[in-house]
Design a protein around this motif. Structure first.
Motif, mmCIF file in Angstrom:
data_model
loop_
_atom_site.group_PDB
_atom_site.id
_atom_site.type_symbol
_atom_site.label_atom_id
_atom_site.label_comp_id
_atom_site.label_asym_id
_atom_site.label_seq_id
_atom_site.Cartn_x
_atom_site.Cartn_y
_atom_site.Cartn_z
ATOM 1 N N THR A 2 0.806 -1.211 0.000
ATOM 2 C CA THR A 2 0.000 0.000 0.000
ATOM 3 C C THR A 2 0.842 1.265 0.000
ATOM 4 N N ALA A 29 -2.159 -3.930 6.279
ATOM 5 C CA ALA A 29 -1.881 -4.979 5.295
ATOM 6 C C ALA A 29 -3.153 -5.731 4.922
ATOM 7 N N HIS A 32 -5.398 -3.512 2.716
ATOM 8 C CA HIS A 32 -4.847 -3.414 1.361
ATOM 9 C C HIS A 32 -5.141 -4.690 0.579
ATOM 10 N N ASP A 33 -4.965 -5.828 1.215
ATOM 11 C CA ASP A 33 -5.252 -7.104 0.571
ATOM 12 C C ASP A 33 -6.727 -7.200 0.201
ATOM 13 N N GLN A 34 -7.607 -6.782 1.103
ATOM 14 C CA GLN A 34 -9.044 -6.843 0.828
ATOM 15 C C GLN A 34 -9.419 -5.949 -0.352
ATOM 16 N N GLU A 36 -7.423 -4.987 -2.858
ATOM 17 C CA GLU A 36 -6.925 -5.584 -4.100
ATOM 18 C C GLU A 36 -7.784 -6.762 -4.539
ATOM 19 N N GLN A 37 -8.246 -7.572 -3.602
ATOM 20 C CA GLN A 37 -9.107 -8.699 -3.956
ATOM 21 C C GLN A 37 -10.448 -8.212 -4.479
ATOM 22 N N GLU A 64 -9.510 2.007 1.801
ATOM 23 C CA GLU A 64 -8.579 1.304 2.689
ATOM 24 C C GLU A 64 -8.682 1.843 4.109
#
Length: 98
Positions: A2, A29, A32-34, A36-37, A64
């Motif tokens: 991120t 983290a 950011h992952d959520q 992007e998914q 985010e």
């Protein structure tokens, strides 16, 4: 990773001490992952030709931050992300077809 910094996130959360930095970094983290998914693309994504930098719209940044705030404030519950999050992120999603 991120483009949000720990300092930006702590300002958003109104956290002044360093005592929870590890926990906040973990939430950063995860958020950011959520994102992007959900968007089905890396964030920030590559800019088009002639653009000065990678694309990381304010709506995605705030998405985010919304997730991080929810994780921080509701760390003991299993809450669903609100409609504001999806309203911010949906326009940037790729791979939507019929």
């Amino acid at each position: 990773m991120t483009a949000l910094t720990l300092a930006e996130v702590k300002l958003h959360l109104r956290v002044d001490s360093d005592a929870e930095d590890t926990l906040i970094a973990q939430y950063l983290a995860a958020a950011h992952d959520q994102v992007e998914q959900f968007l089905d693309r890396p964030v920030p994504w590559a800019a088009t030709v002639g653009a000065p930098a990678d694309v990381y719209p304010a709506a995605v940044r705030n998405g985010e931050l919304l997730i991080i705030g929810d994780l921080y404030r509701n760390r003991e519950t299993n809450s669903e992300p609100g409609t504001a999050l999806y309203a911010l992120l949906f326009p940037y999603r790729v791979g939507l077809g019929v």
